[in-house]
Design an enzyme around this catalytic site. Structure first.
Site, mmCIF file in Angstrom:
data_model
loop_
_atom_site.group_PDB
_atom_site.id
_atom_site.type_symbol
_atom_site.label_atom_id
_atom_site.label_comp_id
_atom_site.label_asym_id
_atom_site.label_seq_id
_atom_site.Cartn_x
_atom_site.Cartn_y
_atom_site.Cartn_z
ATOM 1 N N CYS A 66 -9.604 -1.816 14.135
ATOM 2 C CA CYS A 66 -8.403 -2.241 13.413
ATOM 3 C C CYS A 66 -7.226 -1.420 13.917
ATOM 4 O O CYS A 66 -7.280 -0.869 15.032
ATOM 5 C CB CYS A 66 -8.591 -2.149 11.902
ATOM 6 S SG CYS A 66 -8.892 -0.479 11.283
ATOM 7 N N ASN A 115 -7.768 2.590 11.693
ATOM 8 C CA ASN A 115 -9.148 3.103 11.530
ATOM 9 C C ASN A 115 -9.312 3.930 10.248
ATOM 10 O O ASN A 115 -10.084 4.901 10.211
ATOM 11 C CB ASN A 115 -9.614 3.915 12.756
ATOM 12 C CG ASN A 115 -11.121 4.201 12.771
ATOM 13 O OD1 ASN A 115 -11.571 5.254 13.185
ATOM 14 N ND2 ASN A 115 -11.921 3.268 12.326
ATOM 15 N N CYS A 127 -8.879 1.861 7.078
ATOM 16 C CA CYS A 127 -9.132 0.839 6.042
ATOM 17 C C CYS A 127 -10.190 -0.162 6.496
ATOM 18 O O CYS A 127 -11.368 -0.053 6.126
ATOM 19 C CB CYS A 127 -7.848 0.107 5.672
ATOM 20 S SG CYS A 127 -6.550 1.173 5.005
ATOM 21 N N ARG A 128 -9.792 -1.157 7.285
ATOM 22 C CA ARG A 128 -10.697 -2.277 7.561
ATOM 23 C C ARG A 128 -11.899 -1.932 8.421
ATOM 24 O O ARG A 128 -13.039 -2.236 8.060
ATOM 25 C CB ARG A 128 -9.906 -3.424 8.223
ATOM 26 C CG ARG A 128 -8.897 -4.070 7.308
ATOM 27 C CD ARG A 128 -7.918 -4.933 8.063
ATOM 28 N NE ARG A 128 -7.059 -4.117 8.910
ATOM 29 C CZ ARG A 128 -6.158 -4.583 9.758
ATOM 30 N NH1 ARG A 128 -6.031 -5.895 9.892
ATOM 31 N NH2 ARG A 128 -5.408 -3.769 10.458
ATOM 32 N N SER A 129 -11.661 -1.332 9.596
ATOM 33 C CA SER A 129 -12.807 -1.123 10.489
ATOM 34 C C SER A 129 -13.805 -0.090 9.967
ATOM 35 O O SER A 129 -15.007 -0.254 10.207
ATOM 36 C CB SER A 129 -12.363 -0.815 11.929
ATOM 37 O OG SER A 129 -11.628 0.383 12.023
ATOM 38 N N ASP A 176 -4.543 -7.033 6.626
ATOM 39 C CA ASP A 176 -4.322 -5.586 6.552
ATOM 40 C C ASP A 176 -3.997 -5.208 5.105
ATOM 41 O O ASP A 176 -2.972 -5.626 4.572
ATOM 42 C CB ASP A 176 -3.152 -5.228 7.475
ATOM 43 C CG ASP A 176 -2.902 -3.734 7.528
ATOM 44 O OD1 ASP A 176 -3.485 -2.991 6.722
ATOM 45 O OD2 ASP A 176 -2.109 -3.312 8.390
HETATM 46 P P1 4NP Z 1 -6.290 -0.412 8.983
HETATM 47 O O1 4NP Z 1 -5.031 -0.273 8.006
HETATM 48 O O2 4NP Z 1 -5.770 -0.882 10.304
HETATM 49 O O3 4NP Z 1 -7.146 -1.426 8.298
HETATM 50 O O4 4NP Z 1 -6.927 0.964 9.037
HETATM 51 C C1 4NP Z 1 -3.872 0.435 8.362
HETATM 52 C C2 4NP Z 1 -3.863 1.805 8.249
HETATM 53 C C3 4NP Z 1 -2.711 2.495 8.576
HETATM 54 C C4 4NP Z 1 -1.587 1.807 9.015
HETATM 55 C C5 4NP Z 1 -1.623 0.435 9.135
HETATM 56 C C6 4NP Z 1 -2.789 -0.259 8.797
HETATM 57 N N1 4NP Z 1 -0.402 2.511 9.322
HETATM 58 O O5 4NP Z 1 0.620 1.855 9.616
HETATM 59 O O6 4NP Z 1 -0.393 3.744 9.277
#
Ligand code: 4NP
Length: 154
Positions: free
Chosen positions: A8, A11, A13-15, A123
């Site tokens: 993702c 790294n 939240c989703r992955s 997201d």
């Molecule tokens: P992820 O979510 O890609 O599912 O881990 C996010 C975590 C952090 C950010 C964006 C999405 N960020 O902009 O910091």
């Protein structure tokens, strides 16, 4: 499919949820597939998973407490058989970084769920707990699809 990398953006939240769901569900059916996760971005390298991700996954029996975020690296494109991206932006980013000699396949994860829509894992970072709970459910569906596919392949 012996080694899978879930990818993702951050790294956190989703992955990491995808990794924990896959590790737990694959073990439950004795499926010998190694899993890991990484982000295309570097903002959260070394951090634990987002507290909301930890809580929503824990509510469904998945443990993210040991997770530490890392960024996708060039070696991943040979170390893993398939890199499974959470959304199209992640997939585009992976394609643009993929070395010419790389052996890994790059694919979107969610179509493995068999759900007609959505094709991307939304997201949840700027969302609320409902968004995180929805992500856990989508990822469970996707992992069940991966298991079904592996069963059909043997
Ligand atoms: P992820 O979510 O890609 O599912 O881990 C996010 C975590 C952090 C950010 C964006 C999405 N960020 O902009 O910091």
């Amino acid at each position: 499919m012996k080694r899978l990398l879930f990818v993702c953006l951050g790294n956190i939240c989703r992955s990491p949820i995808a990794e924990a769901v896959a590790r737990t569900e694959f073990a439950r059916v004795d499926l010998d597939i190694a899993v890991a996760s990484a982000g295309t971005g570097n903002w959260h390298v070394g951090h634990g998973a987002d507290a909301r991700a930890i809580a929503s996954a824990a509510a469904q029996g998945y443990d993210l407490s040991a997770h530490r975020a890392r960024q996708v690296e060039v070696a991943d494109f040979n170390r893993f058989d398939t890199l499974l991206a959470m959304d199209r932006a992640n997939l585009r980013e992976l394609s643009s970084r993929c070395p010419a000699q790389a052996t890994a396949r790059l694919e979107l994860l969610l179509p493995f769920s068999g759900l007609a829509t959505p094709a991307e894992v939304p997201d949840p970072y700027r969302g609320d707990m409902d968004d995180f709970e929805h992500v856990v459910l989508l990822l469970r569906q996707a992992v069940q699809g991966l298991i079904a596919r592996s069963a059909n392949a043997t």
